[in-house]
Motif scaffolding. Structure first.
Motif, short mmCIF file in Angstrom:
data_model
loop_
_atom_site.label_atom_id
_atom_site.label_comp_id
_atom_site.label_asym_id
_atom_site.label_seq_id
_atom_site.Cartn_x
_atom_site.Cartn_y
_atom_site.Cartn_z
N GLU A 170 22.68 32.69 24.68
CA GLU A 170 22.66 33.50 23.46
C GLU A 170 23.05 34.95 23.73
O GLU A 170 23.24 35.73 22.81
N PHE A 171 23.16 35.31 25.00
CA PHE A 171 23.40 36.70 25.39
C PHE A 171 24.89 36.99 25.49
O PHE A 171 25.63 36.31 26.19
N ILE A 172 25.34 38.02 24.77
CA ILE A 172 26.73 38.48 24.87
C ILE A 172 26.76 39.63 25.88
O ILE A 172 26.05 40.62 25.72
N VAL A 173 27.57 39.47 26.92
CA VAL A 173 27.64 40.47 27.98
C VAL A 173 28.33 41.72 27.42
O VAL A 173 29.43 41.65 26.89
N ASP A 174 27.66 42.85 27.54
CA ASP A 174 28.16 44.12 27.01
C ASP A 174 29.36 44.60 27.82
O ASP A 174 29.31 44.62 29.05
N ASP A 175 30.44 45.00 27.14
CA ASP A 175 31.62 45.47 27.88
C ASP A 175 31.36 46.80 28.59
O ASP A 175 32.11 47.17 29.47
N ASN A 176 30.29 47.50 28.22
CA ASN A 176 29.92 48.69 28.99
C ASN A 176 29.55 48.33 30.42
O ASN A 176 29.68 49.15 31.33
N LEU A 177 29.12 47.11 30.61
CA LEU A 177 28.78 46.63 31.95
C LEU A 177 30.03 46.15 32.69
O LEU A 177 30.19 46.38 33.88
N THR A 178 30.94 45.49 31.98
CA THR A 178 32.05 44.82 32.66
C THR A 178 33.30 45.66 32.86
O THR A 178 34.03 45.44 33.83
N ILE A 179 33.59 46.61 31.99
CA ILE A 179 34.87 47.33 32.09
C ILE A 179 35.07 47.98 33.46
O ILE A 179 36.07 47.71 34.13
N PRO A 180 34.16 48.84 33.94
CA PRO A 180 34.42 49.45 35.25
C PRO A 180 34.43 48.44 36.39
O PRO A 180 35.22 48.57 37.33
N ILE A 181 33.57 47.44 36.29
CA ILE A 181 33.47 46.47 37.38
C ILE A 181 34.74 45.62 37.48
O ILE A 181 35.31 45.46 38.56
N TYR A 182 35.21 45.08 36.35
CA TYR A 182 36.45 44.29 36.37
C TYR A 182 37.62 45.13 36.87
O TYR A 182 38.43 44.67 37.67
N ALA A 183 37.72 46.36 36.36
CA ALA A 183 38.84 47.23 36.74
C ALA A 183 38.81 47.53 38.24
O ALA A 183 39.84 47.44 38.92
N ALA A 184 37.65 47.90 38.74
CA ALA A 184 37.53 48.27 40.16
C ALA A 184 37.78 47.07 41.07
O ALA A 184 38.50 47.18 42.07
N VAL A 185 37.21 45.94 40.73
CA VAL A 185 37.41 44.74 41.56
C VAL A 185 38.87 44.33 41.57
O VAL A 185 39.43 44.00 42.62
N ALA A 186 39.54 44.37 40.41
CA ALA A 186 40.95 43.99 40.34
C ALA A 186 41.81 44.93 41.19
O ALA A 186 42.68 44.46 41.94
N ALA A 187 41.56 46.23 41.09
CA ALA A 187 42.33 47.18 41.90
C ALA A 187 42.07 46.96 43.38
O ALA A 187 43.00 46.97 44.20
N TRP A 188 40.81 46.73 43.75
CA TRP A 188 40.46 46.51 45.15
C TRP A 188 41.15 45.27 45.72
O TRP A 188 41.66 45.29 46.84
N ILE A 189 41.16 44.19 44.94
CA ILE A 189 41.81 42.95 45.40
C ILE A 189 43.27 43.21 45.71
O ILE A 189 43.80 42.78 46.75
N VAL A 190 43.95 43.92 44.82
CA VAL A 190 45.37 44.22 45.06
C VAL A 190 45.54 45.10 46.29
O VAL A 190 46.40 44.84 47.14
N LEU A 191 44.72 46.13 46.40
CA LEU A 191 44.85 47.02 47.57
C LEU A 191 44.55 46.31 48.88
O LEU A 191 45.15 46.62 49.92
N GLU A 192 43.63 45.35 48.85
CA GLU A 192 43.27 44.64 50.08
C GLU A 192 44.24 43.52 50.45
O GLU A 192 44.50 43.30 51.62
N PHE A 193 44.74 42.81 49.43
CA PHE A 193 45.44 41.57 49.73
C PHE A 193 46.90 41.51 49.30
O PHE A 193 47.62 40.64 49.79
N ALA A 194 47.33 42.37 48.41
CA ALA A 194 48.73 42.30 47.97
C ALA A 194 49.61 43.04 48.96
O ALA A 194 49.20 44.04 49.54
N PRO A 195 50.83 42.56 49.14
CA PRO A 195 51.75 43.29 50.03
C PRO A 195 52.10 44.65 49.42
O PRO A 195 52.28 44.77 48.22
N VAL A 196 52.16 45.65 50.26
CA VAL A 196 52.45 47.01 49.78
C VAL A 196 53.94 47.18 49.56
O VAL A 196 54.73 46.77 50.32
#
Length: 196
Positions: A170-196
Motif C-alpha cells: 500500500e506504500f508509494i515510495v516518495d520520489d524525494n527518497l529516490t531521485i538523488p539515489i537513482y541519479a547518483a547510482v546511475a552516474a556511478w555505474i557509468v563512471l565505474e564500468f562504462a568505457p571512457v
C-alpha cells in the motif's frame, strides 16, 4: 496553489546546501567533504527528531500545515525523505556525483512538478519526463563535464525516479527518497564500468 508554491520554494532551498559547499571550496573556507558529510548527518538527525515529535508527541506547528500535504499528516513527511536521500548520496558518493544528484531533487523535482498536471498516473506524461531529463542533465553537466555518458545516466536515473511511481504494498515510495539515489547510482555505474 499558494501552499504548493511555498512547498516548491522550500524544496528548491535545498540547493543552498550545495551552494554552501561550493562557496566554501571557492573561498577555501575549510568545509571539507568530510565536514559536509557530518553536517548532512546532523541535519538528517534533526529532521528525523522533528518528525518523531510531530508524529508521536503531536507537535503541531503552523509550518507543518503549510508545507506538508494532507496525506503526510499521519506519516513520515516528504521533507524527511528529502534530507535522508540527500544525506545518503553525500555519505556514499564523491562530490561530482552527490552534488548534482542533490540538485536534481532540489531544483529538478519542483520544476517537473510545475509542468505536471498533478494526476496520479503510474508513469508521468512525456512533457514532465522530458523536462526532468533536460533539467537534470543541465544540472549534472558542470560536475561531470568530462563524462557525458555519466551526465545522461544521472539524468535518466532522476527522470525514472521522478516519473515512475513505485508502490510496495500500500506504500508509494516518495520520489524525494529516490531521485538523488537513482541519479547518483546511475552516474556511478557509468563512471565505474562504462568505457571512457
Amino acid at each position: 496553489m499558494a501552499d504548493e508554491l511555498k512547498r516548491r520554494l522550500v524544496h528548491a532551498s535545498g540547493s543552498g546546501l550545495v551552494a554552501l559547499y561550493l562557496l566554501a571550496q571557492y573561498l577555501e573556507f575549510g568545509l571539507t567533504w568530510e565536514y559536509f558529510r557530518y553536517l548532512m548527518v546532523v541535519l538528517s538527525v534533526v529532521v528525523v527528531a522533528l518528525e518523531f515529535v510531530r508524529l508521536r508527541v503531536g507537535l503541531e506547528w503552523w509550518l507543518y500545515d503549510k508545507l506538508t500535504r494532507e496525506y503526510e499528516q499521519d506519516q513520515f513527511a516528504g521533507y524527511g525523505y528529502y534530507m535522508l536521500s540527500m544525506t545518503a548520496v553525500v555519505l556514499v558518493f564523491q562530490p561530482a556525483i552527490a552534488l548534482p544528484a542533490m540538485l536534481m531533487l532540489a531544483i529538478g523535482d519542483p520544476i517537473s512538478g510545475a509542468v505536471s498536471d498533478d494526476s496520479l498516473k503510474r508513469v508521468k506524461g512525456p512533457k514532465v519526463l522530458v523536462t526532468m531529463f533536460v533539467v537534470s542533465a543541465a544540472l549534472a553537466a558542470p560536475f561531470l563535464l568530462e563524462y557525458p555518458l555519466a551526465v545522461l545516466a544521472a539524468a535518466l536515473g532522476s527522470t525514472i525516479a521522478d516519473g515512475v511511481k513505485v508502490q510496495v504494498g500500500e506504500f508509494i515510495v516518495d520520489d524525494n527518497l529516490t531521485i538523488p539515489i537513482y541519479a547518483a547510482v546511475a552516474a556511478w555505474i557509468v563512471l565505474e564500468f562504462a568505457p571512457v
